[in-house]
Design a protein around this motif. Structure first.
Motif, PDB file in Angstrom:
ATOM      1  N   ASP A  53       0.849  -1.188   0.000  1.00  0.00           N
ATOM      2  CA  ASP A  53       0.000   0.000   0.000  1.00  0.00           C
ATOM      3  C   ASP A  53       0.891   1.247   0.000  1.00  0.00           C
ATOM      4  OD1 ASP A  53      -2.099   1.716   0.096  1.00  0.00           O
ATOM      5  OD2 ASP A  53      -2.886   1.053   2.021  1.00  0.00           O
ATOM      6  N   SER A  77      -3.146  -9.088  -0.708  1.00  0.00           N
ATOM      7  CA  SER A  77      -3.129  -7.748  -0.118  1.00  0.00           C
ATOM      8  C   SER A  77      -3.577  -6.740  -1.167  1.00  0.00           C
ATOM      9  CB  SER A  77      -1.715  -7.409   0.382  1.00  0.00           C
ATOM     10  OG  SER A  77      -1.713  -6.185   1.091  1.00  0.00           O
ATOM     11  N   ASP A  78      -4.574  -5.942  -0.856  1.00  0.00           N
ATOM     12  CA  ASP A  78      -5.234  -5.094  -1.845  1.00  0.00           C
ATOM     13  C   ASP A  78      -4.543  -3.733  -1.979  1.00  0.00           C
ATOM     14  OD1 ASP A  78      -7.080  -4.414  -3.771  1.00  0.00           O
ATOM     15  OD2 ASP A  78      -8.729  -4.071  -2.371  1.00  0.00           O
ATOM     16  N   LEU A  79      -4.935  -3.007  -3.013  1.00  0.00           N
ATOM     17  CA  LEU A  79      -4.460  -1.644  -3.266  1.00  0.00           C
ATOM     18  C   LEU A  79      -5.660  -0.792  -3.658  1.00  0.00           C
ATOM     19  CD1 LEU A  79      -1.794  -0.002  -3.366  1.00  0.00           C
ATOM     20  CD2 LEU A  79      -1.774  -0.416  -5.826  1.00  0.00           C
ATOM     21  N   ARG A 130      -1.709  -3.829   3.057  1.00  0.00           N
ATOM     22  CA  ARG A 130      -3.118  -3.588   3.357  1.00  0.00           C
ATOM     23  C   ARG A 130      -3.737  -4.739   4.134  1.00  0.00           C
ATOM     24  NH1 ARG A 130      -6.455   1.055   2.725  1.00  0.00           N
ATOM     25  NH2 ARG A 130      -8.544   0.326   3.213  1.00  0.00           N
ATOM     26  N   ASP A 131      -3.330  -5.977   3.839  1.00  0.00           N
ATOM     27  CA  ASP A 131      -3.930  -7.098   4.566  1.00  0.00           C
ATOM     28  C   ASP A 131      -3.580  -7.039   6.044  1.00  0.00           C
ATOM     29  OD1 ASP A 131      -1.295  -7.660   3.729  1.00  0.00           O
ATOM     30  OD2 ASP A 131      -1.606  -9.830   3.787  1.00  0.00           O
ATOM     31  N   GLN A 176      -2.810  -4.217   7.730  1.00  0.00           N
ATOM     32  CA  GLN A 176      -3.565  -3.076   8.248  1.00  0.00           C
ATOM     33  C   GLN A 176      -4.994  -3.487   8.593  1.00  0.00           C
ATOM     34  OE1 GLN A 176      -3.546   0.161   5.415  1.00  0.00           O
ATOM     35  NE2 GLN A 176      -1.363  -0.058   5.003  1.00  0.00           N
ATOM     36  N   ASP A 177      -5.618  -4.224   7.672  1.00  0.00           N
ATOM     37  CA  ASP A 177      -7.015  -4.618   7.873  1.00  0.00           C
ATOM     38  C   ASP A 177      -7.162  -5.617   9.015  1.00  0.00           C
ATOM     39  OD1 ASP A 177      -7.802  -2.954   5.845  1.00  0.00           O
ATOM     40  OD2 ASP A 177      -8.095  -4.540   4.346  1.00  0.00           O
TER      41      ASP A 177
END
Length: 346
Positions: free
Chosen positions: A137, A160-162, A205-206, A208-209
């Protein structure tokens, strides 16, 4: 004169019958949707191979001017889950050649946004139709994804998303839900007391979430838990062992430990060296060799898992759809979260 009739082309009904599953299950496997056990998916894929089943979608791909090329860009290092993903890609690649589907795996330096952005900048429409990345991210990566999309190369994020980028879809578990699950279990295990949090990197991001989900449930349902951290161990065995050893030394009353990333072999080593294995409640991610061993020995209580083969099937299905101009849902149904204890290990 040859009086033999041509063999009938296999259908999805034949695949379902051969595999001993429902049509709905065959459809889920073909389209990479979640909700199918790995053993069941293997039965379906074996039936597809045995019957030489060809989908209309494959025929459409064969009609294209060139092969479909998908490049997976994964972090390097000793992250066991990333190794499992790479193995799943290679298994799928062996059966893809007949469908004019080429899958490549490229490894870049883990948790290095500049390395990932540089690799994306090297791709173009001539060599790649779709890039599937484990995203950091970071603004440089976001710009690289947007630039690649402008070149006509589709990008999907994996694990892991963006968000707020030009990526077409995300493939992975609901990581906020995974963090909530971890907090709910930890609260029930510990009741009250200190719980330490270790992440690989909060630039992912993964992670963080997972942290956000854990904190949310802990604050709402288990305010008696005292959270320590998070500490970033960069998914590294040595760093994770060092952080865990320090936590166990500095907090002799530590009740629980949640590792949001990798490096679990180091975590187990620290617990065993301190004589605290089985005495501190531990929740970790990804059922790989170290976490499997940790569950068996009692050093780890719960592993929250995502299915590498299911994720690769979903990525390939998404790449096919994008190549043929079919719409894809950017908020597709998440991969199912597996919950493993020693009692349900295979």
């Amino acid at each position: 004169m040859n009086d033999k009739l041509p063999l009938r082309r296999a259908t999805v009904h034949d695949v379902a019958r051969q595999a001993g599953v429902s049509l709905a299950t065959v459809d889920r496997v073909l389209n990479g949707r979640p909700g199918v056990r790995p053993a069941t998916a293997e039965k379906v894929e074996s039936a597809i191979a045995a019957l030489d089943f060809r989908r209309d979608l494959s025929a459409s791909l064969l009609a294209r001017a060139r092969d479909l090329r998908v490049q997976f860009i994964l972090p390097d290092g000793r992250n066991e889950f990333m190794a499992n993903l790479a193995d799943a890609i290679l298994r799928r690649a062996r059966t893809g050649i007949a469908e004019r589907l080429h899958l490549d795996v490229v490894r870049v330096k883990a948790m290095d946004p500049a390395a990932l952005a540089a690799r994306l900048g090297q791709l173009d429409r001539k060599s790649c139709d779709c890039a599937v990345i484990v995203a950091t991210d970071d603004e440089a990566v976001r710009r690289a994804v947007d630039g690649l999309a402008r070149k006509g190369v589709a990008v999907m994020t994996l694990v892991s998303d963006l968000p707020n980028s030009a990526r077409k879809m995300f493939i992975g578990i609901d990581n906020v839900a995974a963090g909530r699950t971890a907090a709910s279990l930890m609260g029930r295990f510990c009741g009250a007391g200190k719980v330490a949090l270790i992440a690989g990197s909060l630039g992912l991001r993964d992670h963080q979430d997972r942290l956000a989900g854990f904190r949310e449930v802990a604050a709402r349902e288990f305010p008696q838990l005292e959270l320590i951290g998070p500490f970033e161990a960069h998914d590294d065995r040595g760093e994770t062992e060092s952080f865990a050893a320090g936590l166990l030394r500095d907090h002799p009353d530590l009740k629980g430990l949640y590792n949001m990333g990798a490096g679990n072999s180091g975590l187990i080593a620290a617990l065993e060296a301190a004589g605290r294995a089985g005495k501190v409640r531990v929740i970790a991610h990804e059922l790989a060799e170290p976490t499997h061993a940790g569950l068996k020995s009692g050093a780890i209580d719960v592993v929250l898992d995502q299915n590498p083969d299911g994720e690769i099937r979903a990525a390939v299905a998404g790449a096919r759809a994008l190549a043929l101009g079919h719409p894809v849902d950017p908020h597709a149904e998440p991969i199912e979260i597996g919950i493993f204890l020693r009692d349900n290990l295979r």
